[in-house]
Design an enzyme around this catalytic site. Structure first.
Site, PDB file in Angstrom:
ATOM      1  N   ILE A   1     -18.380  20.195 130.250  1.00 49.05           N
ATOM      2  CA  ILE A   1     -18.269  20.298 131.699  1.00 49.05           C
ATOM      3  C   ILE A   1     -19.406  21.181 132.192  1.00 49.05           C
ATOM      4  O   ILE A   1     -19.548  22.328 131.776  1.00 49.05           O
ATOM      5  CB  ILE A   1     -16.909  20.888 132.118  1.00 49.05           C
ATOM      6  CG1 ILE A   1     -15.764  20.070 131.502  1.00 49.05           C
ATOM      7  CG2 ILE A   1     -16.806  20.923 133.634  1.00 49.05           C
ATOM      8  CD1 ILE A   1     -15.755  18.597 131.857  1.00 49.05           C
ATOM      9  N   LYS A   2     -20.221  20.635 133.102  1.00 49.07           N
ATOM     10  CA  LYS A   2     -21.375  21.372 133.622  1.00 49.07           C
ATOM     11  C   LYS A   2     -20.966  22.234 134.810  1.00 49.07           C
ATOM     12  O   LYS A   2     -20.375  21.745 135.774  1.00 49.07           O
ATOM     13  CB  LYS A   2     -22.490  20.410 134.056  1.00 49.07           C
ATOM     14  CG  LYS A   2     -23.245  19.779 132.913  1.00 49.07           C
ATOM     15  CD  LYS A   2     -24.354  18.872 133.410  1.00 49.07           C
ATOM     16  CE  LYS A   2     -25.601  19.639 133.757  1.00 49.07           C
ATOM     17  NZ  LYS A   2     -26.740  18.739 134.050  1.00 49.07           N
ATOM     18  N   ILE A   3     -21.310  23.513 134.711  1.00 48.41           N
ATOM     19  CA  ILE A   3     -21.021  24.477 135.769  1.00 48.41           C
ATOM     20  C   ILE A   3     -22.307  25.227 136.094  1.00 48.41           C
ATOM     21  O   ILE A   3     -22.946  25.783 135.192  1.00 48.41           O
ATOM     22  CB  ILE A   3     -19.933  25.471 135.323  1.00 48.41           C
ATOM     23  CG1 ILE A   3     -18.624  24.722 135.016  1.00 48.41           C
ATOM     24  CG2 ILE A   3     -19.711  26.542 136.387  1.00 48.41           C
ATOM     25  CD1 ILE A   3     -17.518  25.615 134.462  1.00 48.41           C
TER      26      ILE A   3
END
EC number: 2.2.1.2
Length: 371
Positions: free
Chosen positions: A140-142
């Site tokens: 998951i890209k944050i």
């Protein structure tokens, strides 16, 4: 048969990830070919990539019709479409994920970039995306905003692997590593198997040169112009020094003893923007063990065609890299102003792409619903 140049890069400890994903790339076998022939072992995505992919309506027409019939709005539909693509890519990479003990075979999907300054909302959406994709090898890209740091730690603490994106400064990178360690500590306390958790820290490269070189051109002196094309590499190489130093601490050793894997530096924005620079510059000159280089296909093809891989090009460059930053400061280029501007622009770019994606998809859903 693997390409000799991409194989040499892999042998030097660099994981090659493709910075692109689309339904057509999955169904045509294009991605599978790159895995077999160009040593591609992962994929990254972002809102701009998905906006470009969905602009090709043919590949998504049938699903858009189904989603319109189901009464989904654009926000629900974009999550469904993109998570389906990411899940399919995760399945394709599953053997690589298993063979690499979870380090590679990874596919990234990004939270809504409009939430980048909203910690609680980012955490909530990260969990939703992880559940939607429902694959162990998803990342998951944050974004690495100040507000994103807590979200990174909390998402990891929930047992979700994370790709930290939009890192430009060394100071922020140190804070990202701290958030990673905090997250692992939280995951361990929460009873998660931290050997299953993986993370990369996406350090952007070419955008630094684009901004700095524009300022150097405006200054126009010989001393200023001699520094063109040097800032991006210097910044990234010093980030690798931070990585090396950070993962020798006693704090890290405790986590490693519990099975944790270090958060690897990922070189992002590696497509060269300046035609006067070598098109493989951010590949050959950032070759270093335990790194990831995520490349647009154009850069990957250039690497396969003519890159000269000579092994580790980063270790031992730190004094020289610091000197470059000092020389830039002497020319009046403010490092802090550059990285702050790039973070703001990066967030704006992705938020715009996301908004345009929703607008286009909304129009497609309405059209499909009227047919």
């Amino acid at each position: 048969m693997s390409n000799a140049n991409t194989q040499a890069l892999s042998d030097a400890g660099v994981s090659i990830w493709l910075d692109d994903l689309s339904r057509e790339r999955l169904t045509s076998g294009s991605l599978e070919t790159l895995i077999k022939e160009s040593n591609v072992v992962g994929v990254t995505t972002n809102p701009s990539i998905f906006h470009a992919a969905l602009s090709d309506g043919r590949s998504y027409a049938a699903q858009v019709s189904e989603l319109a019939a189901a009464g989904m709005d654009a926000q629900e539909a974009v999550f469904k479409i993109t998570s389906d693509d990411v899940a399919a890519a995760c399945d394709l990479f599953a053997p690589i994920h298993a063979a690499s003990n979870g380090a590679d075979g990874r596919v990234s999907i990004e939270v809504d970039p409009r939430l980048a300054r909203k910690t609680a909302e980012t955490i909530a959406e990260a969990k939703v995306l992880a559940d939607l994709v429902n694959r162990e090898n998803v990342l998951i890209k944050i974004p690495a905003t100040v507000e994103g740091l807590e979200a990174i730690a909390e998402t990891l603490a929930a047992g979700i692997s994370v790709n930290v994106t939009l890192i430009f400064s060394l100071e922020r990178y140190r804070a990202v590593i701290n958030a990673f360690l905090t997250g692992l500590e939280g995951a361990k306390a929460n009873g998660h198997d931290i050997s299953k958790l993986h993370s990369v820290a996406s350090f952007f490269v070419s955008r630094v040169d684009t901004e700095v070189d524009a300022q150097l051109d405006a200054i126009g002196t010989d001393a200023a112009l001699a520094l063109r094309g040097k800032a991006g590499l210097a910044n990234a190489r010093l980030a690798y020094q931070v990585y090396e130093e950070s993962f020798t601490s006693e704090r890290w050793k405790l986590l490693a003893a519990a099975g944790a894997s270090a958060q690897r530096p990922l070189w992002a924005s590696t497509g060269v923007k300046d035609p006067n620079l070598p098109d493989t510059l951010y590949v050959t000159e950032l070759c270093a063990p335990n790194t990831v280089n995520t490349m647009p296909e154009k850069t990957l093809n250039a690497t396969a065609d003519h890159a000269e891989i000579t092994g580790d090009a980063v270790s031992g460059t730190y004094e020289q890299s610091n000197a470059v930053l000092d020389e830039l400061a002497a020319q009046g280029v403010s490092y802090n102003e550059v990285v702050a501007k790039l973070e703001t622009e990066g967030l704006e770019k992705f938020a715009t792409a996301w908004t345009e994606l929703l607008t286009d998809l909304d129009a497609s859903l309405k059209k499909a619903g009227n047919n």
